[in-house]
Write a protein that holds these residues in place. Sequence first.
Motif, short mmCIF file in Angstrom:
data_model
loop_
_atom_site.label_atom_id
_atom_site.label_comp_id
_atom_site.label_asym_id
_atom_site.label_seq_id
_atom_site.Cartn_x
_atom_site.Cartn_y
_atom_site.Cartn_z
N UNK A 196 0.74 -1.40 -0.06
CA UNK A 196 0.21 0.28 -0.14
C UNK A 196 0.65 1.59 0.46
N UNK A 197 2.44 0.98 1.06
CA UNK A 197 2.42 2.30 1.04
C UNK A 197 3.49 2.17 -0.21
N UNK A 231 7.84 12.93 6.54
CA UNK A 231 7.28 12.53 7.28
C UNK A 231 7.49 10.73 7.39
N UNK A 232 8.24 9.69 6.75
CA UNK A 232 8.66 8.56 6.70
C UNK A 232 9.55 8.62 7.65
N UNK A 288 2.83 16.08 2.37
CA UNK A 288 2.13 15.48 2.59
C UNK A 288 0.25 15.28 2.27
N UNK A 305 -2.10 12.21 1.76
CA UNK A 305 -3.30 12.17 2.52
C UNK A 305 -4.31 12.06 1.19
N UNK A 316 -4.31 8.45 0.22
CA UNK A 316 -4.32 7.55 0.80
C UNK A 316 -5.99 7.49 1.37
N UNK A 317 -6.81 8.71 1.01
CA UNK A 317 -8.68 8.92 1.01
C UNK A 317 -8.87 8.20 0.02
N UNK A 354 -8.50 4.57 0.02
CA UNK A 354 -9.99 3.99 1.14
C UNK A 354 -11.11 4.04 0.16
#
Lengths: 202, 109
Positions: free
Chosen positions: A136-137, A156-157, A184, A188, A191-192, A195
């Motif tokens: 996923x990453x 961030x990581x 970032x 996000x 990622x949204x 999902x």
Amino acid sequence: MVEPLKDGPQDSEIIGRVNAGDVDAFEWLVHRYTPLLFGIVSRHVPRDRAEELVQDAFVEAFRSLESYSHRAPFSHWLSRIAVRCCYGYWRSHHRNAEIPMSSLSEESENWMNQLLAARSQEAFESEAARAEAAEVLAHALGKLSPQDRMVVTLVHLDGYSVQEAADLTGWTVIGVKVRAHRSRTKLRKIILDLLNHGRRGA
Amino acid sequence: MKDRRRDALKLEEALIRHHRQAVPRDIPSFLPQKVMAHLREEAMRQKSSHANGSRVSGLVWRFAGVTCLIAILLGVFGIETEVQTQYQFAESMVDDASSLEFVQDLGIL
């Protein structure tokens, strides 16, 4: 397994000898810093490319050894070279990408649902450790530009400060700061979207 | 909407945690030897390109010297013989009316 060499001559002495023409002396540095470079590189590029990038970083260090000014520790200078090699890899990969990124596997989509359903911190940490997280990453980072990917990974990581990330990349502090914030936000959003896509498929 | 954002933050946190806790695989024991073999080749290449470079630069400097000498000699020749290239150029064009007009516009004639 390669263990770092703690004994032996100091870095400055070795560098002096290599600059004077003793190529074999560089082997001390290779043994000493392979674990450091491997650690950096394997967090930034696919694992099957890590060896190649470590070699590239050492070759670049060897070529530019005369330019090392001894102002910062050698490990910092070498880390900077490794980070730039990783950035060069993603730039080249991004330019040459012909096949669009495939969607996530069903296992990874299921993993996301299980992660979100985790009721305890222990369950959450256990899910976070699974291999699907890596997929996923990688998928999410693959949607960023090489510059955004580099900054988001470092800041961030990996958890470097903006100043440290700027030192490693050779970019300006303000440039890294702005890009860290923007990348970032982009991550996000990615990622949204993952999902939302996962939920539609479910 | 808030639930989705919260989920996205949770997923982000998991990904960061995974990245930081990922254990790098063992470094292959042959890697330092492989790197050094490559560097020795690189050192050989650098040595031969330096040798070629010094030969080439020697030739370049010799030619540069000869070229300067020729330029000086031509300059002296030009001064001694009072060559006026503009005038001679114009002379060769005087027969042609349009060329004559051209050189007059240039102020040569």
